[in-house]
Design a protein around this motif. Sequence first.
Motif, PDB file in Angstrom:
ATOM      1  N   ALA A 269      78.636 -47.102 -49.211  1.00  0.00           N
ATOM      2  CA  ALA A 269      77.654 -48.526 -50.212  1.00  0.00           C
ATOM      3  C   ALA A 269      78.225 -49.699 -50.002  1.00  0.00           C
ATOM      4  CB  ALA A 269      76.738 -47.921 -50.730  1.00  0.00           C
ATOM      5  N   ASP A 270      77.274 -50.692 -50.325  1.00  0.00           N
ATOM      6  CA  ASP A 270      77.596 -52.544 -50.702  1.00  0.00           C
ATOM      7  C   ASP A 270      78.143 -52.330 -52.247  1.00  0.00           C
ATOM      8  OD1 ASP A 270      75.025 -52.148 -51.232  1.00  0.00           O
ATOM      9  OD2 ASP A 270      74.814 -53.423 -49.466  1.00  0.00           O
ATOM     10  N   GLU A 271      77.798 -52.536 -52.929  1.00  0.00           N
ATOM     11  CA  GLU A 271      77.988 -53.343 -54.499  1.00  0.00           C
ATOM     12  C   GLU A 271      76.521 -52.752 -55.023  1.00  0.00           C
ATOM     13  OE1 GLU A 271      80.421 -56.688 -56.087  1.00  0.00           O
ATOM     14  OE2 GLU A 271      81.906 -55.711 -55.242  1.00  0.00           O
TER      15      GLU A 271
ATOM     16  N   SER B  49      81.786 -53.847 -37.765  1.00  0.00           N
ATOM     17  CA  SER B  49      82.602 -53.354 -36.416  1.00  0.00           C
ATOM     18  C   SER B  49      81.899 -52.411 -36.720  1.00  0.00           C
ATOM     19  CB  SER B  49      83.984 -52.870 -36.146  1.00  0.00           C
ATOM     20  OG  SER B  49      83.908 -52.560 -37.461  1.00  0.00           O
ATOM     21  N   ASP B  50      82.028 -52.483 -35.455  1.00  0.00           N
ATOM     22  CA  ASP B  50      81.118 -50.871 -34.588  1.00  0.00           C
ATOM     23  C   ASP B  50      81.144 -49.416 -35.320  1.00  0.00           C
ATOM     24  OD1 ASP B  50      79.554 -52.902 -32.953  1.00  0.00           O
ATOM     25  OD2 ASP B  50      80.123 -52.404 -30.904  1.00  0.00           O
ATOM     26  N   SER B  51      82.690 -49.760 -35.156  1.00  0.00           N
ATOM     27  CA  SER B  51      83.467 -48.087 -35.615  1.00  0.00           C
ATOM     28  C   SER B  51      82.783 -47.779 -37.488  1.00  0.00           C
ATOM     29  CB  SER B  51      84.710 -48.502 -36.036  1.00  0.00           C
ATOM     30  OG  SER B  51      85.312 -48.871 -36.265  1.00  0.00           O
ATOM     31  N   GLN B  52      82.883 -49.656 -38.794  1.00  0.00           N
ATOM     32  CA  GLN B  52      82.113 -49.440 -39.311  1.00  0.00           C
ATOM     33  C   GLN B  52      80.688 -48.573 -39.600  1.00  0.00           C
ATOM     34  OE1 GLN B  52      83.541 -53.424 -40.481  1.00  0.00           O
ATOM     35  NE2 GLN B  52      85.190 -51.656 -41.876  1.00  0.00           N
ATOM     36  N   LYS B  53      80.218 -49.004 -38.838  1.00  0.00           N
ATOM     37  CA  LYS B  53      78.854 -48.585 -38.649  1.00  0.00           C
ATOM     38  C   LYS B  53      78.107 -47.253 -38.252  1.00  0.00           C
ATOM     39  CE  LYS B  53      76.265 -53.783 -37.551  1.00  0.00           C
ATOM     40  NZ  LYS B  53      76.427 -54.062 -36.130  1.00  0.00           N
ATOM     41  N   ARG B  54      78.771 -47.243 -37.184  1.00  0.00           N
ATOM     42  CA  ARG B  54      78.764 -45.894 -37.070  1.00  0.00           C
ATOM     43  C   ARG B  54      79.155 -45.303 -38.306  1.00  0.00           C
ATOM     44  NH1 ARG B  54      81.392 -46.959 -32.135  1.00  0.00           N
ATOM     45  NH2 ARG B  54      83.298 -46.255 -33.090  1.00  0.00           N
ATOM     46  N   ASP B  55      80.274 -44.868 -39.276  1.00  0.00           N
ATOM     47  CA  ASP B  55      81.184 -43.962 -39.724  1.00  0.00           C
ATOM     48  C   ASP B  55      79.699 -44.406 -41.883  1.00  0.00           C
ATOM     49  OD1 ASP B  55      82.967 -43.185 -38.965  1.00  0.00           O
ATOM     50  OD2 ASP B  55      84.097 -45.448 -40.027  1.00  0.00           O
ATOM     51  N   SER B  56      79.203 -45.607 -41.245  1.00  0.00           N
ATOM     52  CA  SER B  56      78.405 -45.526 -42.465  1.00  0.00           C
ATOM     53  C   SER B  56      76.880 -44.698 -42.212  1.00  0.00           C
ATOM     54  CB  SER B  56      77.872 -47.304 -42.297  1.00  0.00           C
ATOM     55  OG  SER B  56      79.456 -48.221 -43.896  1.00  0.00           O
ATOM     56  N   ASP B  57      76.720 -45.369 -41.286  1.00  0.00           N
ATOM     57  CA  ASP B  57      75.883 -44.006 -41.095  1.00  0.00           C
ATOM     58  C   ASP B  57      75.875 -43.135 -40.787  1.00  0.00           C
ATOM     59  OD1 ASP B  57      73.904 -46.915 -39.829  1.00  0.00           O
ATOM     60  OD2 ASP B  57      74.608 -46.705 -38.304  1.00  0.00           O
ATOM     61  N   MET B  58      76.634 -42.417 -41.096  1.00  0.00           N
ATOM     62  CA  MET B  58      77.361 -41.559 -40.281  1.00  0.00           C
ATOM     63  C   MET B  58      77.071 -40.925 -42.157  1.00  0.00           C
ATOM     64  SD  MET B  58      78.072 -38.229 -39.014  1.00  0.00           S
ATOM     65  CE  MET B  58      78.445 -38.486 -37.342  1.00  0.00           C
TER      66      MET B  58
ATOM     67  N   ASN C 291      70.393 -46.212 -48.970  1.00  0.00           N
ATOM     68  CA  ASN C 291      71.631 -47.463 -48.453  1.00  0.00           C
ATOM     69  C   ASN C 291      71.462 -47.602 -47.464  1.00  0.00           C
ATOM     70  OD1 ASN C 291      73.780 -47.224 -50.215  1.00  0.00           O
ATOM     71  ND2 ASN C 291      73.227 -45.926 -50.788  1.00  0.00           N
ATOM     72  N   GLN C 292      70.115 -46.636 -46.505  1.00  0.00           N
ATOM     73  CA  GLN C 292      70.282 -47.041 -44.815  1.00  0.00           C
ATOM     74  C   GLN C 292      70.319 -48.141 -43.691  1.00  0.00           C
ATOM     75  OE1 GLN C 292      66.895 -44.224 -43.719  1.00  0.00           O
ATOM     76  NE2 GLN C 292      68.317 -43.843 -41.477  1.00  0.00           N
ATOM     77  N   GLY C 293      70.977 -48.216 -43.022  1.00  0.00           N
ATOM     78  CA  GLY C 293      70.851 -50.422 -42.648  1.00  0.00           C
ATOM     79  C   GLY C 293      71.349 -51.236 -43.135  1.00  0.00           C
ATOM     80  N   LYS C 294      72.238 -50.285 -44.810  1.00  0.00           N
ATOM     81  CA  LYS C 294      73.051 -51.620 -45.521  1.00  0.00           C
ATOM     82  C   LYS C 294      74.470 -51.380 -45.055  1.00  0.00           C
ATOM     83  CE  LYS C 294      69.158 -52.022 -48.017  1.00  0.00           C
ATOM     84  NZ  LYS C 294      68.216 -51.456 -49.793  1.00  0.00           N
ATOM     85  N   TYR C 295      75.569 -52.073 -44.730  1.00  0.00           N
ATOM     86  CA  TYR C 295      76.909 -51.906 -45.205  1.00  0.00           C
ATOM     87  C   TYR C 295      77.623 -52.601 -46.031  1.00  0.00           C
ATOM     88  CZ  TYR C 295      74.564 -50.467 -40.385  1.00  0.00           C
ATOM     89  OH  TYR C 295      74.027 -49.948 -39.495  1.00  0.00           O
ATOM     90  N   LYS C 296      78.936 -52.154 -46.611  1.00  0.00           N
ATOM     91  CA  LYS C 296      79.212 -52.362 -47.160  1.00  0.00           C
ATOM     92  C   LYS C 296      80.439 -54.154 -46.783  1.00  0.00           C
ATOM     93  CE  LYS C 296      82.473 -50.264 -49.009  1.00  0.00           C
ATOM     94  NZ  LYS C 296      84.257 -49.205 -48.960  1.00  0.00           N
ATOM     95  N   ASP C 297      80.390 -54.297 -45.531  1.00  0.00           N
ATOM     96  CA  ASP C 297      81.204 -54.971 -45.022  1.00  0.00           C
ATOM     97  C   ASP C 297      80.161 -56.185 -44.617  1.00  0.00           C
ATOM     98  OD1 ASP C 297      83.524 -54.737 -45.693  1.00  0.00           O
ATOM     99  OD2 ASP C 297      83.629 -54.301 -43.489  1.00  0.00           O
ATOM    100  N   THR C 298      80.322 -57.687 -44.627  1.00  0.00           N
ATOM    101  CA  THR C 298      79.203 -58.454 -44.011  1.00  0.00           C
ATOM    102  C   THR C 298      78.848 -58.558 -41.914  1.00  0.00           C
ATOM    103  OG1 THR C 298      79.565 -60.503 -46.042  1.00  0.00           O
ATOM    104  CG2 THR C 298      78.081 -61.370 -44.303  1.00  0.00           C
ATOM    105  N   ASN C 299      80.233 -58.647 -42.097  1.00  0.00           N
ATOM    106  CA  ASN C 299      79.703 -58.798 -40.470  1.00  0.00           C
ATOM    107  C   ASN C 299      80.447 -56.890 -40.284  1.00  0.00           C
ATOM    108  OD1 ASN C 299      78.545 -61.168 -39.743  1.00  0.00           O
ATOM    109  ND2 ASN C 299      80.246 -62.188 -41.142  1.00  0.00           N
TER     110      ASN C 299
END
Length: 252
Positions: A189-191, A97-106, A87-95
């Motif tokens: 994680a995304d689907e 935000s920076d905060s969402q990226k930080r949360d996912s990376d965490m 899941n590293q570098g992959k995000y649930k949303d298509t675009n």
Amino acid sequence: MGSRNLLAILISMKITIIFLTILSLVCPVWAQEENPFKNLDYPELQVAPRASERLAQMAQLEEEQKFINQWPMLVSGAMTLMAGVQNQGKYKDTNPSDSQKRDSDMAYNTALGVGSAWVIIGSYLSFKKPISSDLGDIKKISSKDRRGDLSKERAAEELLERTARTQSTLSNLAVWTNLGASIYVTSKADENNRVYGILAATASLLPWVFPSMYEFNYNKHLEYKRKIYAPLVWMNFDPHQAGPQVNLSWSF
């Protein structure tokens, strides 16, 4: 009043005689043996296999199986690690935000850290061989007399208990931390990659489903010790009461 007491005593004696007769028929060994308790000894010396013998068997398994002894912890950690990598570098949303990226990376970094930690701990325990590393101290205890024999077996039991409790504590920590990290990853994680988090969450329960040989052997040793002595049942007559008494004592 006196005749009633006499009748109660006669009935009590009759019941006691019948009970003792039945007991002698059911347990002929007890009826024949002058002192049925003369062979009782310390449970540490009567249990089979003894703690020292069980330790020797476990030490051999540590040498032969190595990583297999810790496979539940290793697999659960590896699955958590894989969930983080996938899941590293992959995000649930298509675009995002920076905060969402930080949360996912965490979340992904948490899975990477937790999974790696348990793979390292499991590997360390496999190489350390907790039983083999301390068995030499047990063998040094002299067992030439009864006191030394008892000291050796009690020291062996302490080593069994210590390794079992350490392994149990680590297994519980592994379950909770891997489960928490995998759920954290799954929530971010995304689907397409959520399945890795679900698999990791399932694998995190392996240390509970498959207890280690340290826990299994210690519990079995205690179970066999408990089976050495059975409950003792006997009749007792108190002239101040109307009937006989049945006494039960469990000695261990």
